[in-house]
Design a protein around this motif. Sequence first.
Motif, PDB file in Angstrom:
ATOM      1  N   ARG A  45     -40.239 -54.934  15.282  1.00 15.48           N
ATOM      2  CA  ARG A  45     -41.670 -55.295  15.335  1.00 15.48           C
ATOM      3  C   ARG A  45     -41.967 -56.502  14.458  1.00 15.48           C
ATOM      4  O   ARG A  45     -42.775 -57.356  14.813  1.00 15.48           O
ATOM      5  CB  ARG A  45     -42.544 -54.115  14.891  1.00 15.48           C
TER       6      ARG A  45
ATOM      7  N   ALA B 177     -40.854 -59.550  16.354  1.00 16.73           N
ATOM      8  CA  ALA B 177     -41.344 -59.650  17.736  1.00 16.73           C
ATOM      9  C   ALA B 177     -42.068 -60.969  18.020  1.00 16.73           C
ATOM     10  O   ALA B 177     -41.970 -61.505  19.123  1.00 16.73           O
ATOM     11  CB  ALA B 177     -42.248 -58.468  18.073  1.00 16.73           C
ATOM     12  N   ALA B 178     -42.771 -61.502  17.037  1.00 11.99           N
ATOM     13  CA  ALA B 178     -43.516 -62.751  17.235  1.00 11.99           C
ATOM     14  C   ALA B 178     -42.597 -63.933  17.520  1.00 11.99           C
ATOM     15  O   ALA B 178     -43.050 -64.960  18.031  1.00 11.99           O
ATOM     16  CB  ALA B 178     -44.380 -63.048  16.020  1.00 11.99           C
ATOM     17  N   MET B 179     -41.324 -63.797  17.235  1.00  6.10           N
ATOM     18  CA  MET B 179     -40.370 -64.876  17.489  1.00  6.10           C
ATOM     19  C   MET B 179     -40.080 -65.043  18.978  1.00  6.10           C
ATOM     20  O   MET B 179     -39.469 -66.026  19.382  1.00  6.10           O
ATOM     21  CB  MET B 179     -39.052 -64.602  16.756  1.00  6.10           C
ATOM     22  N   GLY B 180     -40.475 -64.068  19.767  1.00  9.17           N
ATOM     23  CA  GLY B 180     -40.220 -64.142  21.201  1.00  9.17           C
ATOM     24  C   GLY B 180     -38.752 -63.982  21.518  1.00  9.17           C
ATOM     25  O   GLY B 180     -38.133 -62.985  21.163  1.00  9.17           O
ATOM     26  N   GLU B 181     -38.167 -64.991  22.153  1.00 12.82           N
ATOM     27  CA  GLU B 181     -36.779 -64.934  22.617  1.00 12.82           C
ATOM     28  C   GLU B 181     -35.786 -64.650  21.498  1.00 12.82           C
ATOM     29  O   GLU B 181     -34.763 -64.028  21.731  1.00 12.82           O
ATOM     30  CB  GLU B 181     -36.398 -66.255  23.304  1.00 12.82           C
TER      31      GLU B 181
ATOM     32  N   ALA C 262     -36.165 -62.762  18.868  1.00 12.91           N
ATOM     33  CA  ALA C 262     -36.450 -61.532  18.126  1.00 12.91           C
ATOM     34  C   ALA C 262     -35.257 -60.592  18.065  1.00 12.91           C
ATOM     35  O   ALA C 262     -34.945 -60.036  17.007  1.00 12.91           O
ATOM     36  CB  ALA C 262     -37.661 -60.817  18.731  1.00 12.91           C
TER      37      ALA C 262
ATOM     38  N   ILE D  88     -36.633 -54.608  21.962  1.00 15.98           N
ATOM     39  CA  ILE D  88     -36.036 -55.595  21.053  1.00 15.98           C
ATOM     40  C   ILE D  88     -34.930 -54.954  20.229  1.00 15.98           C
ATOM     41  O   ILE D  88     -33.840 -55.513  20.096  1.00 15.98           O
ATOM     42  CB  ILE D  88     -37.108 -56.223  20.138  1.00 15.98           C
TER      43      ILE D  88
END
Length: 76
Positions: A17, A20-24, A26, A59
């Motif tokens: 979590r 998660a903001a990192m996208g690809e 993560a 993720i």
Amino acid sequence: MMSTEEKLVYMANQIAREFAAMGEGAAEATADHIAKFWEPRMRAHILVGDAGQLGLSDIAARAFQLLRQRADAKSG
């Protein structure tokens, strides 16, 4: 009371979590974090299980898939 496996899944999902903001990236970042900070026996509890049945987030499940691939590459 949570089992050891449940605690580790909870921790892995928390780490996922956070990234998660990192996208690809993560899953890669989650895998790197777990590889760096978890003891081998902690990782082993999750690596031997089925991600879907363990309750790992997408993720976190991908992170452990990456960790399995890394381990296979080292041993192969």
